[in-house]
Design an enzyme around this catalytic site. Structure first.
Site, mmCIF file in Angstrom:
data_model
loop_
_atom_site.group_PDB
_atom_site.id
_atom_site.type_symbol
_atom_site.label_atom_id
_atom_site.label_comp_id
_atom_site.label_asym_id
_atom_site.label_seq_id
_atom_site.Cartn_x
_atom_site.Cartn_y
_atom_site.Cartn_z
ATOM 1 C CE LYS A 19 8.187 -8.173 2.258
ATOM 2 N NZ LYS A 19 9.114 -8.698 1.223
ATOM 3 N N GLY A 63 11.843 -10.744 -9.371
ATOM 4 C CA GLY A 63 11.110 -9.473 -9.475
ATOM 5 C C GLY A 63 11.967 -8.398 -10.105
ATOM 6 C CE1 TYR A 108 5.320 -6.076 1.675
ATOM 7 C CE2 TYR A 108 5.487 -4.693 3.625
ATOM 8 C CZ TYR A 108 6.012 -5.157 2.430
ATOM 9 O OH TYR A 108 7.242 -4.700 2.015
ATOM 10 C CB ALA A 132 1.465 -12.263 8.378
#
Length: 259
Positions: free
Chosen positions: A147, A11, A143, A145
Site C-alpha cells: 500500500k 475486484g 500488505y 509495503a
C-alpha cells in the site's frame, strides 16, 4: 459508441469492489467490472481478468474501449492480504503474491488505461489504499509495503497526468465489513465498522471531479468529512499534505531541506 461515462472497476465480484460497481451504476455510469470469475453486480458488465497478467489486462482494456469508446474512471480495488505473522514466519509465495496483486495489478491497469484517458482529454484513477500504507505493522509487512508502493504510483500518475487532465487518488476505505476484514485476526471482535455509504460517497465525489485538489493524495472514509474535503480541494493543499513523506527529527535534520 455510447457517450455515457464509463468506469472500469477491478475486484468487482465482492466486498468494496461490488459496492463501488453498484454505486457507480446507480449514479448513471456504464460500469465494467473485472474479477477472476467475471461475476459482478446486476446492471454492470462483468469480464474475467487476472489483473496481474499483462496480456489479459491489455486485451480487456482494448475490448472495453472498442465497445464503449472510452474509459473515464479506473477504480483499482483488487487486492490481497497475507496471514498475520512476523516477516520471518511468513510464507514466501503468499507474501510475494500480495505484492504482485496489490502493486503489479494497479500498475498494469493504469498503464493500459491512462493512454486512452489522455487521448480523450482526461480521466481519473482511484486506487483503494489503506492507512496501513502510511505506517508499519509487525504482522502485515507485505500488505503495508504494497500500500505504500501504491501511494507512490498514485503520486507519480498524478504528477505526470496533470498536464493531460488525468487525476489519481488514494482512497482508504477504513474498515468495511467484508469477507477480507472478517478473516483478519486484528478485527476479531470488532463491532464498529466503516459505513459502506461513506466509501461510495467519496468514490462518487472523486468520479464527479469534486475533489481534484486531492490528486496524488489520500482521503479516508469514516474519518474525513466530505464537505470539508470539498473546501480543502477548492482552497488547495500545501506541499506534502496527505502524502507519504519522511519526517525529519527537526529543522537541523539535513534531510529536512528540499532536494
Amino acid at each position: 459508441m455510447t457517450q455515457q461515462r464509463v468506469a472500469l472497476v477491478t475486484g468487482a465480484s465482492r466486498g468494496i469492489g461490488d459496492l463501488a460497481a453498484r454505486a457507480l451504476r446507480d449514479a448513471g455510469w456504464a460500469v465494467v467490472g473485472l474479477s477472476r470469475s467475471g461475476t459482478v453486480a446486476d446492471g454492470a458488465r462483468g469480464m474475467p481478468c487476472d489483473v496481474t497478467d499483462a496480456d489479459q489486462v491489455a486485451s480487456v482494456v482494448a475490448a472495453v474501449v472498442e465497445q464503449h469508446g472510452r474509459i473515464d474512471l479506473l477504480v483499482n480495488n483488487a487486492g490481497l492480504i497475507e496471514t498475520e505473522v512476523p516477516l520471518w514466519e511468513s510464507d514466501v509465495d503468499e507474501w510475494w503474491q500480495v505484492m504482485v496483486t496489490n502493486v503489479r495489478g494497479p500498475y498494469l491497469l493504469t498503464r493500459a488505461v491512462v493512454p486512452h484517458m489522455i487521448a480523450a482529454g482526461g480521466g481519473r484513477v482511484v486506487n483503494l489504499n489503506s492507512g496501513a500504507g502510511t505506517r508499519e505493522r509487525a504482522d502485515l509487512t507485505a500488505y503495508c509495503a504494497s500500500k505504500s508502493a501504491l501511494a507512490r504510483i498514485t503520486g507519480g500518475v498524478a504528477q505526470a497526468g496533470a498536464e493531460h487532465g488525468v487525476h489519481a487518488f488514494d482512497l482508504a476505505p477504513g474498515v468495511v465489513e467484508t469477507d477480507m476484514t472478517h478473516a483478519m485476526r486484528m478485527h476479531e471482535g470488532r463491532t464498529e465498522w466503516t459505513a459502506p455509504e461513506d466509501v461510495t460517497a467519496l468514490l462518487l465525489a472523486f468520479a464527479e471531479g469534486e475533489l481534484d485538489g486531492f490528486s496524488g493524495r489520500m482521503v479516508r472514509a469514516g474519518a474525513d468529512d466530505l464537505d470539508t474535503l470539498r473546501e480543502w480541494s477548492r482552497r488547495g493543499l500545501g506541499e506534502g499534505a496527505r502524502m507519504l513523506r519522511l519526517r525529519p527529527w527537526g529543522e537541523d535534520d539535513p534531510l529536512a531541506a528540499p532536494r
